[in-house]
Design a protein around this motif. Structure first.
Motif, PDB file in Angstrom:
ATOM      1  N   LYS A 156      -7.951   2.297   0.611  1.00  0.00           N
ATOM      2  CA  LYS A 156      -7.917   2.051  -0.835  1.00  0.00           C
ATOM      3  C   LYS A 156      -9.003   2.895  -1.496  1.00  0.00           C
ATOM      4  N   LYS A 157      -8.658   3.449  -2.671  1.00  0.00           N
ATOM      5  CA  LYS A 157      -9.570   4.372  -3.355  1.00  0.00           C
ATOM      6  C   LYS A 157     -10.984   3.803  -3.423  1.00  0.00           C
ATOM      7  N   GLU A 179       0.816  -1.227   0.000  1.00  0.00           N
ATOM      8  CA  GLU A 179       0.000   0.000   0.000  1.00  0.00           C
ATOM      9  C   GLU A 179       0.849   1.276   0.000  1.00  0.00           C
ATOM     10  N   THR A 215     -12.864   9.218  -0.745  1.00  0.00           N
ATOM     11  CA  THR A 215     -11.880   8.377  -0.044  1.00  0.00           C
ATOM     12  C   THR A 215     -11.235   9.174   1.086  1.00  0.00           C
ATOM     13  N   TRP A 225      -8.921  -0.991   4.303  1.00  0.00           N
ATOM     14  CA  TRP A 225      -8.254   0.020   5.126  1.00  0.00           C
ATOM     15  C   TRP A 225      -6.998  -0.587   5.747  1.00  0.00           C
ATOM     16  N   ARG A 226      -6.001   0.238   5.983  1.00  0.00           N
ATOM     17  CA  ARG A 226      -4.800  -0.214   6.693  1.00  0.00           C
ATOM     18  C   ARG A 226      -4.593   0.667   7.922  1.00  0.00           C
ATOM     19  N   LYS A 262      -4.329   4.217   5.987  1.00  0.00           N
ATOM     20  CA  LYS A 262      -4.500   4.407   4.538  1.00  0.00           C
ATOM     21  C   LYS A 262      -5.781   3.701   4.111  1.00  0.00           C
ATOM     22  N   SER A 274      -3.560   8.283   1.965  1.00  0.00           N
ATOM     23  CA  SER A 274      -3.112   8.332   3.368  1.00  0.00           C
ATOM     24  C   SER A 274      -3.913   9.370   4.134  1.00  0.00           C
ATOM     25  N   GLU A 313      -3.152   3.585  -5.612  1.00  0.00           N
ATOM     26  CA  GLU A 313      -4.531   3.218  -5.277  1.00  0.00           C
ATOM     27  C   GLU A 313      -4.908   3.574  -3.843  1.00  0.00           C
ATOM     28  N   TRP A 314      -3.918   4.034  -3.074  1.00  0.00           N
ATOM     29  CA  TRP A 314      -4.166   4.246  -1.643  1.00  0.00           C
ATOM     30  C   TRP A 314      -4.080   5.716  -1.267  1.00  0.00           C
TER      31      TRP A 314
END
Ligand code: FES
Ligand SMILES: [Fe+2]
Length: 355
Positions: free
Chosen positions: A268-269, A138, A276, A245-246, A266, A146, A143-144
């Motif tokens: 993902k879109k 990620e 997002t 999600w991260r 983070k 923050s 694609e991510w």
């Protein structure tokens, strides 16, 4: 901070730890650090390498993090101008007719830089690392998104006790409240120096539950050493993945009593960037509130070696056993003595005078 602390404080575990984000250290920049009960200097060389050395110059003890200057791949002391090269050996003494003694050196720390993060490796006996921090995809994909908010706070707690929080699933529903409801399923794996904990909970996040029908929080929690954990989270609606999600936590010991707790997130879109961004900040705000509840406990708890655990809390004992991987032999011998002593030691540290 509670002053009536247990005298059982874990040593600092051997592990990789975050010391800075990559974006916060430009080429030529020098920063003083205070981690692992040591004074350190962090700098980025002209070619872009991050380095961590012991802070104090081997000549007459000046702190290289205060006034030191990057020269090529090394650093020059602000006091008499000696230069310490990329291996932390003395490479230049600016006195006429004097060469330098290249065997004179200062301590150099292992550094690894990825995931937008500069990590250094602590080992209580100075051994080199036997494993590397992995790269997290990620951090390398557009694609991510923050979150701008991050969680950062110093806590009076040992790193092992902070890390134990995630093996202690019984605290989720009580401390973290109704947002974490029923446990839907759970499994725990230990693989050498890594630990994976997969769990799913019923969840209710008011806006997301209302707008997107989110009703399940599915997390694969991966721990790398005792300084980093990464939660791969799927927020689901009726079993279908909606958001990915991260939550990445990187806690660094300041000394064995204190740590800097830090978490970033983070997402993902999802649909488009503004949406997002809105959702990732919402999730991060909630995460910060929840980690703050943990931090309140960490700041004031004591460590009990012989807690009366129920069988549902077996993961705590497993976690403690696994943590042995991160201590040097001499530290393990000290910790083994705790097991034999069945009295929980909670001798008070005298309170500081109150003004
Ligand atoms: S103290 Fe660093 S060069 Fe003298
Ligand atoms: Fe928690």
């Amino acid at each position: 901070m509670c002053l009536n602390r247990n005298i059982r404080i874990h040593p600092i575990p051997n592990s990789w730890y975050r010391v800075c984000f990559s974006k916060d250290l430009r080429p030529g920049e020098v920063k003083p650090l205070r981690y692992f009960n040591k004074d350190l200097v962090l700098f980025r060389t002209e070619s872009g390498e991050a380095r961590v050395f012991d802070a104090h110059c081997r000549h007459l003890g000046a702190h290289l993090g205060h006034g030191g200057k990057v020269t090529g791949e090394g650093i020059q002391c602000p006091y008499h101008g000696w230069i310490w090269d990329k291996e932390a050996h003395c490479s230049h003494v600016p006195y006429p007719h004097t060469g330098c003694n290249p065997t004179v050196k200062i301590g150099k720390w292992p550094v690894s830089e990825h995931n937008g993060t500069i990590y250094t490796y602590y080992d209580s006996e100075g051994h080199p690392p036997t494993w590397e921090m992995p790269k997290f995809p990620e951090f390398y994909s557009g694609e991510w998104v923050s979150a701008i908010q991050i969680y950062k706070r110093d806590v009076t707690c040992s790193i092992q006790e902070i890390a134990e929080n995630n093996s202690d699933t019984a605290h989720f529903s009580h401390l973290h409240g109704a947002r974490f409801g029923k446990v839907l399923h759970e499994s725990l794996e230990f693989d050498g120096l890594n630990r994976t904990h997969i769990a799913a909970y019923e969840i209710e996040i008011p806006i997301l539950s209302k707008l997107l029908g989110i009703d399940e929080f599915h997390t694969t929690y991966q721990q790398y050493g005792l300084g980093c954990n990464r939660n791969i989270v799927f927020l689901k609606a009726k079993g279908k993945k909606v958001l990915e999600w991260r939550l990445i936590c990187m806690h660094t010991p300041i000394d064995k009593h204190n740590a800097e707790a830090l978490c970033i997130t983070k997402l993902k879109k999802f649909i488009n960037i503004p949406i997002t961004r809105f959702i990732v900040e919402l999730l991060t705000k909630k995460a910060c509130e929840e980690v703050d509840k943990d931090a309140m406990v960490w700041d004031n708890k004591v460590y009990l070696e012989h807690p009366p655990l129920y069988k549902e809390e077996h993961s705590i004992s497993q976690f403690r056993e696994w943590c042995q991987n991160f201590y040097s032999e001499v530290d393990k011998q000290e910790l083994a003595k705790w097991k034999l002593d069945k009295t929980e030691q909670t001798r008070a540290i005298p309170a500081l005078p109150r003004s």
